[in-house]
Design a protein around this motif. Sequence first.
Motif, short mmCIF file in Angstrom:
data_model
loop_
_atom_site.label_atom_id
_atom_site.label_comp_id
_atom_site.label_asym_id
_atom_site.label_seq_id
_atom_site.Cartn_x
_atom_site.Cartn_y
_atom_site.Cartn_z
N TYR A 226 0.84 -1.21 0.00
CA TYR A 226 0.00 0.00 0.00
C TYR A 226 0.87 1.25 0.00
CZ TYR A 226 -2.72 3.85 1.92
OH TYR A 226 -3.29 5.08 2.14
N SER A 227 0.51 2.21 -0.85
CA SER A 227 1.16 3.51 -0.84
C SER A 227 0.09 4.60 -0.88
CB SER A 227 2.12 3.67 -2.01
OG SER A 227 1.41 3.73 -3.24
N VAL A 228 0.47 5.79 -0.46
CA VAL A 228 -0.47 6.91 -0.44
C VAL A 228 -0.54 7.48 -1.85
CG1 VAL A 228 -1.08 9.11 0.62
CG2 VAL A 228 0.20 7.40 1.93
N GLU A 229 -1.67 7.31 -2.49
CA GLU A 229 -1.81 7.70 -3.88
C GLU A 229 -1.70 9.22 -4.05
OE1 GLU A 229 -4.86 7.07 -7.67
OE2 GLU A 229 -5.14 5.95 -5.81
N GLY A 230 -0.93 9.62 -5.02
CA GLY A 230 -0.87 11.04 -5.39
C GLY A 230 0.10 11.87 -4.59
N ARG A 282 15.07 3.90 2.14
CA ARG A 282 14.45 2.99 3.10
C ARG A 282 13.36 2.19 2.40
NH1 ARG A 282 11.04 5.65 1.54
NH2 ARG A 282 10.15 7.55 2.36
N ILE A 283 13.10 1.00 2.96
CA ILE A 283 12.17 0.07 2.32
C ILE A 283 10.73 0.47 2.62
CG2 ILE A 283 11.46 -2.35 2.16
CD1 ILE A 283 14.36 -3.06 3.13
N MET A 284 10.40 0.62 3.90
CA MET A 284 9.05 0.98 4.32
C MET A 284 9.05 2.40 4.87
SD MET A 284 7.21 -1.92 3.96
CE MET A 284 5.84 -1.84 5.10
N VAL A 285 8.01 3.15 4.56
CA VAL A 285 7.86 4.50 5.09
C VAL A 285 7.76 4.45 6.61
CG1 VAL A 285 6.36 6.53 5.16
CG2 VAL A 285 6.74 5.33 3.00
N TRP A 294 5.86 9.22 -5.31
CA TRP A 294 4.60 8.50 -5.40
C TRP A 294 4.92 7.01 -5.49
CZ3 TRP A 294 0.14 10.50 -8.98
CH2 TRP A 294 -1.00 9.72 -8.82
N GLY A 295 4.36 6.22 -4.59
CA GLY A 295 4.59 4.78 -4.60
C GLY A 295 5.41 4.27 -3.44
N ASP A 296 5.97 5.19 -2.61
CA ASP A 296 6.67 4.73 -1.41
C ASP A 296 5.70 3.91 -0.55
OD1 ASP A 296 9.01 5.90 -2.14
OD2 ASP A 296 9.02 7.44 -0.60
N VAL A 297 6.13 2.73 -0.14
CA VAL A 297 5.23 1.78 0.52
C VAL A 297 5.14 2.06 2.01
CG1 VAL A 297 4.86 -0.67 1.06
CG2 VAL A 297 5.62 0.01 -1.24
N ALA A 298 3.92 2.25 2.48
CA ALA A 298 3.67 2.53 3.90
C ALA A 298 3.23 1.30 4.67
CB ALA A 298 2.61 3.64 4.04
N ALA A 299 2.68 0.30 3.97
CA ALA A 299 2.21 -0.91 4.64
C ALA A 299 2.05 -2.02 3.61
CB ALA A 299 0.88 -0.66 5.34
N ILE A 300 2.09 -3.26 4.10
CA ILE A 300 1.84 -4.42 3.24
C ILE A 300 0.68 -5.20 3.86
CG2 ILE A 300 2.80 -6.49 2.17
CD1 ILE A 300 5.60 -5.33 2.82
N VAL A 301 -0.43 -5.27 3.15
CA VAL A 301 -1.60 -5.98 3.65
C VAL A 301 -1.53 -7.43 3.18
CG1 VAL A 301 -4.10 -6.07 3.75
CG2 VAL A 301 -2.95 -3.87 3.53
N CYS A 302 -1.49 -8.37 4.12
CA CYS A 302 -1.40 -9.80 3.80
C CYS A 302 -2.72 -10.46 4.15
CB CYS A 302 -0.25 -10.44 4.58
SG CYS A 302 1.35 -9.69 4.22
N ALA A 303 -3.39 -10.98 3.12
CA ALA A 303 -4.74 -11.53 3.31
C ALA A 303 -4.89 -12.81 2.51
CB ALA A 303 -5.78 -10.50 2.89
N ASP A 304 -6.04 -13.45 2.67
CA ASP A 304 -6.27 -14.72 1.99
C ASP A 304 -6.49 -14.56 0.48
OD1 ASP A 304 -8.67 -13.43 2.37
OD2 ASP A 304 -9.80 -15.22 2.98
#
Length: 947
Positions: A226-230, A282-285, A294-304
């Motif tokens: 997930y990244s903050v769009e825009g 850095r890897i994660m914000v 634009w596109g710096d990753v703030a979180a990774i959502v892991c789901a089914d």
Amino acid sequence: MAKEMTEAQVQSSYHVKNLTINGVPRRVIGKPEVTLLTVLRDQLKMTGTKRGCDCGQCGVCNVILNGKVVRACITRWKNVPEFSQITTIEGIGTPDNLHALQWAMIVCGAIQCGFCTPGFITCGKALLDQNPNPTREEVREWFSKNWMACRCTGYKQIVDAVMKAAAIIRGEEKIVDLAKMYKPGDSVWNTDYPRPSAVYKATGLWDFGDDDRLKLPEEFLFAYPYSVEGVRHAKVNKIDVSEAEKMPGVFKVVTYKDVKGTNRIRGQVGCASALTDGWERRIMVEEGDKIRQWGDVAAIVCADTEAHAREAAAKIKVDYEPLPELIDIYQAMAPDAIKVYDDIEGYDGMPNAWNKRVFTKGDDPKSDLDKAEYVVDDEFLSSRQPHMVLEPDCGYAYYDEEGKLTIASKSICVYRHQMMIARGVGVAPSKIRVIQNNMGASFGYKVAPTNEPYLAIALIACGRPVYMRINMKEHNIRTPKRSPFLMHIRVGADKSGKLVGAEQTWWVDHGPFSESANDLTNKGGQFFFSPYAYEKMRATGYTCWSNHRWSAAFRAYGAPQTYWGCETAMDMLANKCGIDPFDFREMNLLEWEPFTENPRGQFPSGYAPEVFPLPEMMKKARPYYEEMKKKAAELSTDEKKYGVGVSIGIYNSNDDGADEAASNIELTKDGVILYNTWEDHGQGADIGCVGTAHEALKPLGLAPEQIKLVLSDTAKAPNSGAAAASRSQVMVGNAIVDSCKKLLDAMRKEDGTYRTYDEMIAENIPVFYEGYTQAMVLHADGSTEVCSGNDKDTGLGKPFGFHMFAVNLAMVSIDMKTCKAHCEKFVLVGDVGVINNYLVVDGQQYGGIAQGIGLALTEDFLDENKYNNFVVMGLPYIKDIPDELELVHVETPRPLGPFGASGTGEMPLSAPHIAVCNAIHDACGVRIKAIPATPDKIKAGLEELKK
């Protein structure tokens, strides 16, 4: 009377249809709003049909529905008629029973990465079903109207294949068994032997990353970054994932707090002149840190499921304070510009121009330029060219049988990525395994780690294997691009038209990360007027931070930018001298001789190349040039102007400075196995390895299929380096030859014959041998010296032992009403040494030309809000590329190359765009100085000429 369904019931309802798919009756159930592509791939596991853009712009998903070609990604299940007949690639042919078009695609070299191949074959079959005798223009029109895109081939070989298949269908030609195309004792080297993977790509059996996803064990989670769009530049106060973690199907939402390592990527700056140590990315914000693009990753959502992961991601809240955005080089280098790095310990106060590279040759040219009869003093800007691969970024991670953190991705430098992410994710390199998946092209963007660190972090945090794929829009926005160069060039000539010297200052917009930036910046000096003879030069380059896309390798890394300035200036100077641009270049070529110490025969780095075939190449190019000039004059009217342009390009075939590669070989009962990391973008690593080893092992009389390959897996193969810098054929090739020589020496008996495998085992002689090579330059006495990098104060050095050469000729038309330019014909006279495989080299060169035409006329990446799909970014489709593409091969043997070879991949994109834009000037008088040459720029130029 049935009660009317609610919206929720409609959304959860299913449509069952009776269909015939590939000749087999099937009853298939699907949700009405899902696409036919989803039904075929996800439900029926027919992965031959590929998922690319998901918006109908690339054609990789084309299937035949009731006799018509449809794009399965935009065809809703509810709109598929009952009792439909559907044909996918799986129903057209098999490896043992190929359709004529599949066979023709293989033998014509129309298959490179293979991601678009099923779509082209399915689409082409539909054409041949209704028209077995099409013209080439009808084939091109058919692929155009069905939105077929290819980024690898340049389209010519695909049209060749359709024409050959049509001849087979009409009974005029015959299919030849692929296995019978090789006869015992024949060479595979220097032939057009088909690459081994082509038959599987042609039949849809070649699994790419997203095909693997549908065949992974059920324990794999979907990981969405997930990244903050825009947002390109902002201070982050808080990252709130609490609501996301409550969403259905969510296993864990990973943030920087879950990272076990330093949360940094090793950027490989590689020079003493840089102000950064390369660890700034850095890897994660982090909270308290900044978003820098634009596109710096703030979180990774892991789901089914992917749907659950994306739904949860929409609930993440990031509190941030917007900051001024530096979106181009002019803003980044402004005196009052905000600093991209001003809040990290050790980087605080670092200027945006963080690296300075200096190149000198002879005395200062200033006084000579001041006195020169003819001078060009101007500014040139190159674009942020997008790679536009057809397969979005994807990959997966798990723990292997030895407990190693294993990443399977599109990596084209598996060992380098292992090292780059290790400290950041908190795992020792020896505990990380990187494997390259079959991939739908790269063109260099995968030199950069993209999803690899996120896959590792998600795997560690969840303790569950994970799969990650972003869609094409996200891929286009988030992945790195080609760095724009702003170049100020001053170059002069005397009364006779001979160059007297040159000056340059250039600025590289490298985005917010330093990865490999030094090598890129060096190119501005290494190839500065490199084909030409001049004694005096001063050039200074600066690498700059900005908040636009971070930059990674792109085919011909640095050369398209450098030559854009130099070769445009050469044309302008020729015009000022009143000399034909072709003649002007020819009369100013390097005064080369082997090992010369004459500065007029040396490159800007102060050394002479190993060969210099350009004089011969210009002689071969001249008849084409003169014929094209004659044709342009005949065709030109007031409504449509025609012109011809020329450019010269030179590029390297090994990494800057010290470069090495390893490759191992093992003798088996059935043949041999090669182990190396010749990563495959789609350029043909398989036939590269097989062709080289087959030639080296000729005394054994092996058939090509007896050479097995174990490639690009850090747990099984030695480090051969990255598939970059056009180095693989040279560096990995020489390592393969070295291992083969060692094996042959061990197998050789006193009488000159060779031991069998059983005899080797019986005599207790090892059957496994390690090959190794280093990049070298040759001396006059026959001795060699290891390549060395460029000195930080003078630019002097011997960075490259191998080079490739190109003379580019383009004929362009200008519609004087719309001001649109179109390339009508292109001729490339190239020298890449002795050619291993003609199908591969031809494909690489046609494809490079096509990308060069796109770079010249349409391709760019500006505002991410708009530049996120192929059409807006200017992807060249088949009608944008001329069918008149001609290659002329000059094969000057390289003294240190394997069997005389050099590389090939990047030469064809080093300078073709300048030939196109020089042709625009020849046609209508408009000089383009900032690419792409869009109609509005040509119109503005014409209006300026009227003044």
